[in-house]
Scaffold this motif. Structure first.
Motif, short mmCIF file in Angstrom:
data_model
loop_
_atom_site.label_atom_id
_atom_site.label_comp_id
_atom_site.label_asym_id
_atom_site.label_seq_id
_atom_site.Cartn_x
_atom_site.Cartn_y
_atom_site.Cartn_z
N UNK A 113 61.33 -4.20 61.39
CA UNK A 113 60.38 -3.29 60.40
C UNK A 113 60.68 -4.06 59.37
N UNK A 114 59.33 -4.06 58.61
CA UNK A 114 58.53 -5.33 57.80
C UNK A 114 58.39 -4.88 56.23
N UNK A 115 59.05 -5.89 55.89
CA UNK A 115 59.57 -5.21 54.33
C UNK A 115 58.74 -5.58 53.37
N UNK A 116 57.52 -5.01 53.48
CA UNK A 116 56.64 -5.23 52.28
C UNK A 116 55.86 -3.91 53.31
N UNK A 117 56.70 -3.04 53.19
CA UNK A 117 55.98 -1.60 53.26
C UNK A 117 57.18 -0.36 52.76
N UNK A 118 55.98 -0.19 51.62
CA UNK A 118 56.51 0.91 50.58
C UNK A 118 57.69 1.31 51.17
#
Length: 292
Positions: A113-118
Motif C-alpha cells: 500500500x502507498x500510505x499517501x493514498x487517501x
C-alpha cells in the motif's frame, strides 16, 4: 511504503516512497539489508526502550522496507504478530522470504500500500505502530499521523524513528587527495532533500501532539560503529555512496567527482572497500507517543 532508504531507505539511507524497478530496486534492497545488519544493535536498543505497558500482540510496521524493524520487533516480542506495510512488492517478497528462513512466516502479514493514498487499508487495531525512516517522506504527514492515531487500540503506542541524515563513513581528512569529500557530497544532497523531502529532520513531537497523541518519551541515539566490527560496513559505505552520487554528481567539482568515482571503483587501489578507517556515524531519534 518504502521510503528509500533510503531504510531508509534509511541507512540508514532514507527511503524514496516511489517504487523502484530493476537494478536500482535491487540495489536499494541490498542497502536496506545492510542497514539492518550493521545497525541491528541500535535497533534492538530502541525496541527495548519503548515505554510499553505490556508486550504488544498486534504490531504494524509502516514503511517496512525489507524488514529491519519487523524482525527486530519479532525478536523483542515473541508472542506478537506483525503487519508489514510497504509500497514495494519486491521488498515485501524479500521480507517474506526472510520470514520463511527464520521460521516466523506465520507471524507476518504483508500489505502492499502507498500510505499517501487517501484511503488506507484496514490494518486492524494494533497495540504498537512502528515507523522507521518513513514518516518524513509522507506528502501529508499530519493526515498520516491522524490515521495512525485512529487505528491504534486505546492506550496503544506509536514509535517514530528518524535519522539525522545520511550516515558518514570516512574520516574528515579523507580521501587523501580530496579531504572533506564526503561532507561536500552530503551538502549537495542536503540541498536536494530540502526541496524534495522537506520533513526530513523535523521535530515530530509537536506534530504528534497535534494529531492527538501524548508524547511519553523522546531519545536520540548516537551511532558510531567502527568498520573493524563488521565486514558489512564497507559494503554499506559503498552502496550508500553510490546512491548519494546520483544526487550529488551535478553539484560536485570535476576533481571531487573523480575522487568519488575512485572510491566507488571496486577494482581501484583507492576503493572504499580497501580502506581500514571506515566507521558508521549518524544519529537516530525516536519519539514514543501514546493514544490516550
Amino acid at each position: 511504503m518504502t521510503q528509500a532508504h533510503q531504510h531508509t531507505t534509511h541507512p540508514g539511507l532514507q527511503h524514496d516512497h516511489h517504487q523502484e524497478h530493476g537494478a536500482d530496486a535491487e540495489g536499494q534492497a541490498e542497502i536496506l539489508d545492510l542497514d539492518a545488519e550493521v545497525l541491528a544493535e541500535h535497533t534492538a536498543s530502541i525496541t527495548a526502550w519503548l515505554p510499553l505497558k505490556s508486550d504488544p500482540r498486534r504490531i504494524v510496521d509502516l514503511g517496512c522496507g525489507t524488514g529491519a524493524g519487523t524482525f527486530a520487533l519479532l525478536d523483542r516480542f515473541p508472542e506478537a504478530h506483525i503487519t508489514a506495510v510497504d509500497t514495494s512488492a519486491g521488498h515485501l517478497q524479500r521480507l517474506r522470504d526472510k520470514a520463511v528462513a527464520r521460521g516466523v512466516r506465520e507471524r507476518v502479514l504483508t500489505v502492499q500500500a502507498d500510505l499517501d493514498d487517501a484511503g488506507w487499508p484496514d490494518l486492524s487495531s494494533p497495540d504498537l505502530v512502528w515507523a522507521s525512516a518513513s514518516m518524513h517522506h509522507m506528502a501529508h504527514p499530519a493526515h498520516a499521523l491522524r490515521n495512525v492515531h485512529d487505528m491504534l487500540a486505546p492506550g496503544g503506542l506509536f514509535a517514530v524513528v528518524e535519522l539525522a541524515g545520511f550516515p558518514r563513513f570516512l574520516p574528515e581528512d579523507a580521501p587523501e587527495d580530496r579531504p572533506g569529500l564526503e561532507e561536500r557530497c552530503h551538502a549537495a544532497t542536503d540541498r536536494f532533500h530540502a526541496e524534495h523531502v522537506p520533513h526530513r529532520g523535523a521535530d515530530w513531537g509537536p506534530m504528534l501532539t497535534a494529531a492527538g497523541f501524548t508524547v511519553e518519551g523522546e531519545r536520540t541515539i548516537a551511532v558510531n560503529i567502527e568498520g573493524s566490527r563488521s565486514e558489512a560496513v564497507g559494503r554499506y559505505a559503498l552502496g550508500s555512496l553510490r546512491r548519494i552520487r546520483g544526487t550529488a554528481a551535478q553539484a560536485l567539482s570535476t576533481e571531487d567527482l573523480a575522487a568519488l568515482d575512485q572510491l566507488l571503483d571496486t577494482g581501484s587501489p583507492h576503493s572504499i572497500l580497501r580502506r581500514d578507517d571506515l566507521a558508521v556515524r549518524t544519529e537516530r531519534t525516536v519519539w514514543a507517543a501514546r493514544r490516550t
